[in-house]
Write an enzyme that holds these catalytic residues in place. Structure first.
Site, short mmCIF file in Angstrom:
data_model
loop_
_atom_site.label_atom_id
_atom_site.label_comp_id
_atom_site.label_asym_id
_atom_site.label_seq_id
_atom_site.Cartn_x
_atom_site.Cartn_y
_atom_site.Cartn_z
N ASP A 282 0.77 -1.34 0.13
CA ASP A 282 -0.07 0.19 -0.10
C ASP A 282 1.06 1.40 0.20
O ASP A 282 1.87 1.44 0.88
CB ASP A 282 -0.80 0.18 1.04
CG ASP A 282 -1.80 1.34 1.27
OD1 ASP A 282 -2.70 1.40 0.45
OD2 ASP A 282 -1.20 2.18 2.23
N TYR B 217 3.03 10.03 0.39
CA TYR B 217 4.14 9.69 1.16
C TYR B 217 5.63 9.88 0.43
O TYR B 217 5.95 9.32 -0.73
CB TYR B 217 4.14 8.07 1.28
CG TYR B 217 2.89 7.38 1.84
CD1 TYR B 217 2.31 8.13 2.75
CD2 TYR B 217 2.42 6.14 1.59
CE1 TYR B 217 1.08 7.66 3.23
CE2 TYR B 217 1.26 5.52 2.12
CZ TYR B 217 0.65 6.31 2.79
OH TYR B 217 -0.59 5.92 3.60
N LYS C 293 -3.44 5.70 -3.70
CA LYS C 293 -4.55 6.70 -3.06
C LYS C 293 -4.85 7.88 -4.19
O LYS C 293 -3.80 8.07 -4.81
CB LYS C 293 -4.32 7.02 -1.73
CG LYS C 293 -4.18 5.72 -0.85
CD LYS C 293 -3.80 6.19 0.58
CE LYS C 293 -3.84 4.89 1.49
NZ LYS C 293 -2.53 4.39 1.31
#
Length: 321
Positions: A43, A48, A72
């Site tokens: 994930d 990030y 995401k």
């Protein structure tokens, strides 16, 4: 994704240098350790390290198969004229700025950027990241309207076209999930910190809603920012802030029960979510191979049924922290 397919997921926030810098070789060694341990669900997110996590994950997975990736949407990255380091807690970021955009066009741009950094033409799961979260300022009518008026249509289109197999939410708040179930197509919810030994808020209304709507759940944040790993020590963190006395006292009670059964608190914390039939995967993240191996060993440690009975009794008796 069905129960038992990918019971453990590897969270890739550390690849962006979360809390401390990480170089490319260390990132690849960490991913290799996860791969060698049998983990195949990874994930990541644009957030990030401003795309660094996606970039490093894509490099590692090049030429491999048999894995699942979730990333995401909700934050769009644009080239920065004055890159900052660190940014948003990430010490190894790419030179981008980010802003929230849950609109149709924003989600399409987000996915295009993610696929480029990953070096892929599709991903398995797309989560809407941090919608409805007061801690990051997305709990506004405007943000929610952008998603419900247009953004969700982009996600359904991407799923219909095979760019992704599943769509869902990647959030820390139960209320956002409860608001959006029934208002958009949802296959899976990645929920952090709200179904743990310490905080079982999701059990009250959300889990029954997910069952009724056939929504799968991935649980992250099993240590609630660390306190279920460290125990109620001085400076213990709960939900990204110093733990209150009520929380410290409750964790001490959890620790006492685990000690009674000669079980590490961290082992119980790691194994608790997966005992529920709706939880298809438990997300763990770390920056060190040794920590990964330790957590996997704790996940696989047999625990007595009497432990879970005693923990359930404490949950029924407790006051909410």
């Amino acid at each position: 994704m069905r129960k038992g397919e990918y019971p453990v997921a590897f969270g890739c926030s550390s690849l962006g240098g979360l809390y401390a810098p990480m170089d490319d070789d260390t990132a690849q060694d960490l991913l290799q350790a996860a791969w060698d341990a049998g983990l195949r669900y990874f994930d990541t997110a644009p957030h990030y390290g401003n795309g660094m996590s996606e970039h490093r994950l894509g490099h590692f997975l090049k030429g491999r198969d048999g894995y699942v990736i979730s990333t995401k949407v909700g934050r769009v990255l644009t080239p920065s004229s004055a890159p900052q380091m660190p940014v948003n807690g990430f010490h190894s970021p790419l030179p981008f700025d980010q802003h929230f955009d849950y609109s149709y066009d924003g989600i399409m741009r987000s996915v295009e950027g993610s696929l480029g950094r990953l070096g892929l033409d599709r991903v398995d799961i797309l989560y809407v990241h941090d919608i409805g979260d007061p801690n990051v300022g997305t709990d506004t009518p405007g943000h929610m309207a952008a998603l419900t008026d247009g953004g969700h249509l982009a996600l359904s289109k991407l799923k219909a076209e095979g760019v992704t197999r599943q769509i869902g939410l990647g959030v820390n708040t139960v209320s956002a999930c409860e608001t959006l179930i029934g208002r958009m197509e949802l296959d899976t919810i990645l929920l952090a910190g709200r179904y743990t030994l310490l905080d079982q808020t999701a059990a009250l209304g959300l889990l029954p809603m997910c069952r009724a709507n056939e929504i799968r759940i991935v649980i992250g944040g099993v240590f609630n920012s660390g306190i279920l790993a460290t125990g109620p020590v001085e400076g213990a963190m709960y939900d990204y802030a110093p733990a209150s006395k009520n929380v410290l006292d409750h964790v001490q009670a959890l620790l006492d029960i685990c000690a009674k059964h000669n079980v590490p608190l961290a082992a119980a914390a790691l194994q608790f979510p997966g005992r529920h039939d709706l939880i298809v995967s438990t997300l763990i993240g770390t920056s060190k191979p040794a920590s990964l191996q330790r957590n996997l060993a704790l996940l696989n440690t047999p625990l007595p049924a009497a432990l879970w009975d005693d923990l359930a009794k404490l949950e029924r008796a407790k006051e909410l922290p």
